[in-house]
Design an enzyme around this catalytic site. Structure first.
Site, PDB file in Angstrom:
ATOM      1  N   ASP A   1       0.806  -1.222   0.000  1.00 28.46           N
ATOM      2  CA  ASP A   1       0.000   0.000   0.000  1.00 28.46           C
ATOM      3  C   ASP A   1       0.842   1.277   0.000  1.00 28.46           C
ATOM      4  OD1 ASP A   1      -2.380  -1.223  -0.306  1.00 28.46           O
ATOM      5  OD2 ASP A   1      -3.113  -0.948   1.744  1.00 28.46           O
TER       6      ASP A   1
ATOM      7  N   ASP B   1     -12.579  38.602 -31.751  1.00 30.28           N
ATOM      8  CA  ASP B   1     -11.966  37.314 -32.030  1.00 30.28           C
ATOM      9  C   ASP B   1     -12.704  36.179 -31.313  1.00 30.28           C
ATOM     10  OD1 ASP B   1      -9.872  35.898 -33.304  1.00 30.28           O
ATOM     11  OD2 ASP B   1      -8.963  35.574 -31.337  1.00 30.28           O
TER      12      ASP B   1
ATOM     13  N   GLY C   1     -10.485  30.734 -34.918  1.00 29.22           N
ATOM     14  CA  GLY C   1     -11.588  31.150 -35.789  1.00 29.22           C
ATOM     15  C   GLY C   1     -11.294  31.069 -37.271  1.00 29.22           C
ATOM     16  N   LEU C   2     -10.150  31.591 -37.693  1.00 30.05           N
ATOM     17  CA  LEU C   2      -9.872  31.662 -39.116  1.00 30.05           C
ATOM     18  C   LEU C   2      -9.755  30.269 -39.714  1.00 30.05           C
ATOM     19  CD1 LEU C   2      -9.259  33.385 -41.531  1.00 30.05           C
ATOM     20  CD2 LEU C   2      -6.848  33.349 -40.888  1.00 30.05           C
TER      21      LEU C   2
END
Ligand code: SF4
Ligand code: SF4
Lengths: 534, 417
Positions: free
Chosen positions: A36, A292, A427-428
């Site tokens: 353990d 943006d 985004g683009l």
């Protein structure tokens, strides 16, 4: 018996270890079998700690079971106290020791060790890690503060006593711990935030505290319950016994941080914070408002985490980034009620589960464009070809970064903006891939700002592609295999930008099923599209 | 191995042990036999251990899982047996491609005396040959780390078909590439019938019988060897195939057992040995004279120490092993330098005091100790990597040495002003 392939939380004694290892001067004797000690590497590897956790294990073996394991426990306790000279001692059992019932806690209490001893009862077969952490912190504080509890009916000092005492108000930061998500930097961020408002920090616990610090907990004018999973029971107990009021708003996100400050200031009788503070101190509001970010509007996001981070994320996603939350859930059963309430506000049904296959399935069904989750959701998302950011424990080594990376406060919001938006396609690129799909470099599903990292197959929701992911497809065709996509249907589907294609596929199939249409043509797809846009 | 050396008495210690339990071996065994499933019957601790040890691999196709015992299972064994049967039934229905199911015992299942052997029998009868269900224990109370593999292989031995024909059987997991290389080298020597245990498919079990000669690729397969011996196989005495010397001796011993002309063996091995030694040269320059301290972990420590001393010139401060099987180490021990301090078992606090007092140049230890020791100024090599890397064979000798040279190189490389 329950089949588990992956567990969101460890056993409760790992929670107790988190408390001991987060603190200074506390030692933990754990009655546990050989093996353990694996839990040490959570601290030395994931948290990259430079010292061993303050835990002594009895590491009994089969041959010890015939003999006197209680004697072994006593020997381990004595040796640990002699060697480490702790200021307080935790004594408890792991799941196997719980079965042999040596009562190590009471043994320790009978040993006259000269240090405060806290005997931990952590039922390993019904509770889990966070519960274990919360219980340990609570029991430790209760043990150390018992003698200070004022008699019932005594006058309790109000949260504005700092004025009479002619000092700055001071608060406790409760809950930050090792193996919690970004606790190290959240504490630093909050210290700064509070200092800006003329508020001192009395004690931070458990992270970095000594037992002597816990004894000073009642001296605070208020308690900030930063991680309810760990500090919830302690805050309630302090409130009941010492009358210390609790601020339960967790300052993750702009709105939550502002609300947190308003609540705290009102409580302490301070001037309310300036309304413009967020805009002045965090960049998230402007970044999110700037053009943006317009393409972020309505991005479908699936959230699964511990309750605190899931609730915070849902608020940020829906109100501060303009996403649409399409799934919200948590593995924290103790906070299920709060998560359900948050989901209801968003018109969702919360998923409360600790079965990661169920979570993966819900994720596939919701067909999100972004997943905010734990270490496991990162991998389910990868399997399904969905961008993802990690927002909560359980965590991996990369979620304990070297750089300053809080989640709380104004800077936390900056960190969140960057890390959630980063996995999405910029985004683009999104526009160009939607328009021209024959590019040999920017192929479908390519995220070039990630160096071409995630490149999901043409059908992100269909059967996974390689050896690493050979599971039964989660969502390919629902109700039986009666549905068939015709060539024209497939072709039309492939014209849908990949990040919404999963959703369109599901909707179309649902639509076809509903109407008993067996073959999906391009027309079916457009009918479905029109149907769902209503 | 004519040479013998005088070793001081083995230091036997008991106290806190900082080692993995046998469940950990599932992490590599499930990759080796992709058609098998490992079902641990245990607690949330066991599930947590495997996912912590498997790290990122947990997310690959799940071929292992844990049946987590609940309070109801603890209350009555009858219930627990029923529950287990139900759960296994569900699992096998959902995953029809599973060919062999390992029921793996844990500390909790051993302590409550859940009879997994009986359960395996029961389910076998019910499945009527569609899947084979076997069981072994990976519990921490009985097994340390690699001993889990020993248990798993032992559980397969009764399933091996009988065949008295002569064959060489390599026992212990090897990396795929290393295995292929050994097979082709043996073929070059004219040894054609060479099989391996574990196989790559759990259903493709090698036969065993009086003609079988066992060649041990790993030192931790003691019970497997004994079970195979009971079926007529005989062990070939050899050191383990680590380093040029060990690997050549290992292959030569196998060839000799099959009466292959030593000249033919030499013709295959000599160029390999020559090339291997050349590759080792720069690493030897790095490691020579450096003092090494090995903490117990996998039972690989003695052969590793032998390689690092004899072929890389390292000095041995202490060689710890979780468990010392004198019979299986009979060919290794005489190769250790005189005076090597062996230790068996562990009292980690005392052992760390010895580390601090002796100030070795390199400490081989587990991940729970590595960073803390680095912070104290010791160079460390974490040992679990040795079980996951291709380290066997002449061609791998330099790679193996490099694993130990790298932390030392790195320390020289890093500078802050
Ligand atoms: S690398 Fe890919 S899967 Fe991982 S977090 Fe980033 S986007 Fe998600
Ligand atoms: S030591 Fe025992 S209880 Fe712990 S993980 Fe291993 S088998 Fe499970």
């Amino acid at each position: 018996m329950e089949l588990t392939l992956w567990t969101y939380e460890g056993p409760p004694h790992v929670g107790a270890m988190r408390i001991a290892a987060s603190m200074e001067g506390v030692h933990y004797v754990l009655h546990a079998p050989q093996g353990d000690t694996y839990a040490d590497l959570l601290f030395t590897m994931i948290e990259r700690r430079d010292r061993r956790p303050p835990v002594t294990y009895t590491t009994f073996q089969a041959r010890d079971l015939g003999g006197d394991t209680a004697e072994l426990v006593k020997r381990s306790i004595q040796q640990a106290v002699d060697r480490f000279k702790p200021e307080a001692l935790l004594v408890g059992e792991s799941c196997t020791a719980e079965l042999i019932q040596d009562q190590p806690g009471s043994l320790a209490c009978g040993m006259d060790l000269g240090v405060p001893v806290v005997s931990l009862e952590l039922p390993a077969y019904s509770k889990k890690e966070n519960w274990g952490a919360a219980e340990t912190l609570y029991q430790l504080c209760r043990g150390l503060l018992k003698s200070q509890v004022p008699a019932p009916g005594t006058d309790r000092p109000g949260p504005e006593r700092w004025k009479e005492e002619n000092r700055r108000p001071r608060v406790n930061l409760l809950g930050p711990s090792l193996l919690g998500f970004r606790c190290r930097d959240d504490v630093r961020e909050l210290r700064g935030l509070l200092a800006d408002h003329g508020i001192d920090v009395n004690v931070v616990a458990p992270l970095g505290a000594r037992p002597a610090d816990l004894i000073r907990l009642p001296q605070a004018d208020a308690n900030l319950c930063l991680y309810p999973e760990v500090a919830g029971p302690l805050c309630s107990w302090l409130e009941r016994n010492f009358g210390t009021p609790v601020v339960r708003t967790v300052p993750i996100g702009i709105g939550a941080t502002a609300q947190f400050l308003r609540e705290l200031c009102a409580l302490l009788g301070l001037e309310p914070p300036e309304l413009r503070e967020a805009d002045q101190r965090s960049r998230l509001p402007w970044y999110s408002k700037s053009v943006d970010s317009t393409y972020l509007t309505g991005k479908r996001v699936f959230i699964f985490a511990d309750a605190t981070h899931a609730i915070a994320a849902a608020r940020i996603a829906s109100r501060e980034l303009g996403f649409t939350v399409v799934g919200l859930g948590s593995y924290s059963r103790e906070q299920a009620r709060e998560v359900r309430a948050a989901a209801k506000e968003l018109g969702l049904e919360a998923l409360i589960s600790d079965d990661y296959l169920e979570v993966e399935q819900a994720m596939a069904q919701a067909a999100p464009e972004l997943v905010l989750g734990t270490q496991m959701e990162r991998h389910s998302a990868k399997r399904l070809g969905i961008p993802c950011a990690v927002i909560s424990a359980p965590l991996h080594v990369q979620d304990v970064p070297a750089r300053y990376a809080p989640q709380m406060g104004w800077e936390g919001a900056n960190v969140i903006f960057d890390s959630w938006v980063h996995p999405l396609m910029m985004g683009l690129e999104e526009h160009l891939i939607g328009m021209f799909r024959h590019d040999f470099e920017f192929v479908d599903g390519h995220l070039s700002h990630l160096g071409g990292a995630a490149a999901p197959a043409a059908q992100p929701m269909a059967a996974p592609v390689n050896e690493e992911t050979e599971v039964t497809p989660l969502s390919a065709t629902p109700e039986g295999g009666s549905l068939r996509w015709t060539a024209s249907g497939e072709a039309e589907l492939s014209r849908i930008p990949f990040f919404v294609r999963g959703k369109v596929r599901r909707n179309t199939e649902a639509y076809a099923n509903e109407r008993g249409v067996a073959e999906i043509t391009e027309e079916t797809l457009y009918e479905a599209k029109a149907h769902f846009s209503r | 191995m004519a040479q013998t050396s005088v070793l001081p008495p083995v230091l036997r210690e008991s106290g806190q042990r900082e080692v993995f339990c046998g469940l950990t071996s599932i992490v590599w065994l499930h990759r080796r036999m992709p058609d098998a499933f490992f079902l641990v019957v245990g607690s949330r601790t066991c599930a947590h251990l495997i996912q912590s040890a498997a790290g990122v691999m947990i997310f690959a196709e799940p071929r292992f899982g844990t049946a987590i015992l609940g309070e109801r299972d603890l209350a009555g064994l009858a219930d627990a047996n029923e529950e287990l049967d139900r759960l296994v039934g569900d699992l096998l229905a959902r995953r029809p491609e599973i060919r062999t199911l390992f029921l793996v015992g844990s500390c909790p299942s051993e302590v409550i005396k859940l009879d997994l052997a009986k359960a395996a029998e029961r389910i076998n009868t019910r499945m009527q040959g569609r899947v084979r269900v076997v069981n072994y224990s990976g519990s921490g109370i009985e097994t340390t780390f690699t001993q889990g593999e020993d248990g798993a292989l032992t559980s397969l031995v009764p399933l091996l078909p009988s065949n008295p024909e002569p064959q060489l059987l390599i026992v212990g997991t090897l990396a795929d590439g290393v295995e292929e290389r050994f097979l082709s080298l043996f073929a070059r020597m004219g040894l054609e019938t060479v099989r391996t245990l574990p196989p790559r498919q759990s259903t493709d079990l090698p036969p065993v019988g009086p003609g079988t000669r066992l060649l041990l690729a790993q030192p931790f397969v003691a019970d497997t060897v004994r079970a195979l011996e009971r079926r007529g196989a005989q062990r070939i005495a050899a050191p383990y195939p680590l380093g040029v010397e060990g690997s050549c001796a290992w292959m030569a011993a196998a060839a000799a057992a099959f009466g292959i002309d030593p000249e033919r063996v030499a013709a295959v091995l000599d160029p390999l040995a020559e090339r291997g030694r050349r590759a080792l040269e720069p690493l030897r320059r790095k490691l020579e004279g450096k003092r090494l301290f090995l903490l117990p972990d996998s039972q690989l420590e003695i052969p590793l120490a032998r390689f690092l001393h004899r072929e890389c010139g390292m000095e041995l401060v202490e060689v710890g092993t979780p468990y010392l099987d004198r019979q299986l180490m009979a060919e290794e021990l005489p190769l250790l330098p005189e005076g090597t301090q062996l230790s068996e078992g562990q009292d980690v606090e005392k052992q760390l005091e010895r580390v601090r007092a002796s100030r070795p140049d390199l400490v081989v230890c587990g991940m729970g100790l590595a960073n803390p020791l680095e912070a104290e100024g010791f160079a460390t090599k974490w040992s679990i990597e040795l079980v996951f890397s291709p380290i066997h064979g002449c061609d791998q000798a330099a790679d193996l040495a490099e694993l130990f040279a790298r932390p030392l190189n790195r320390r020289e490389l890093l500078q802050w002003n």
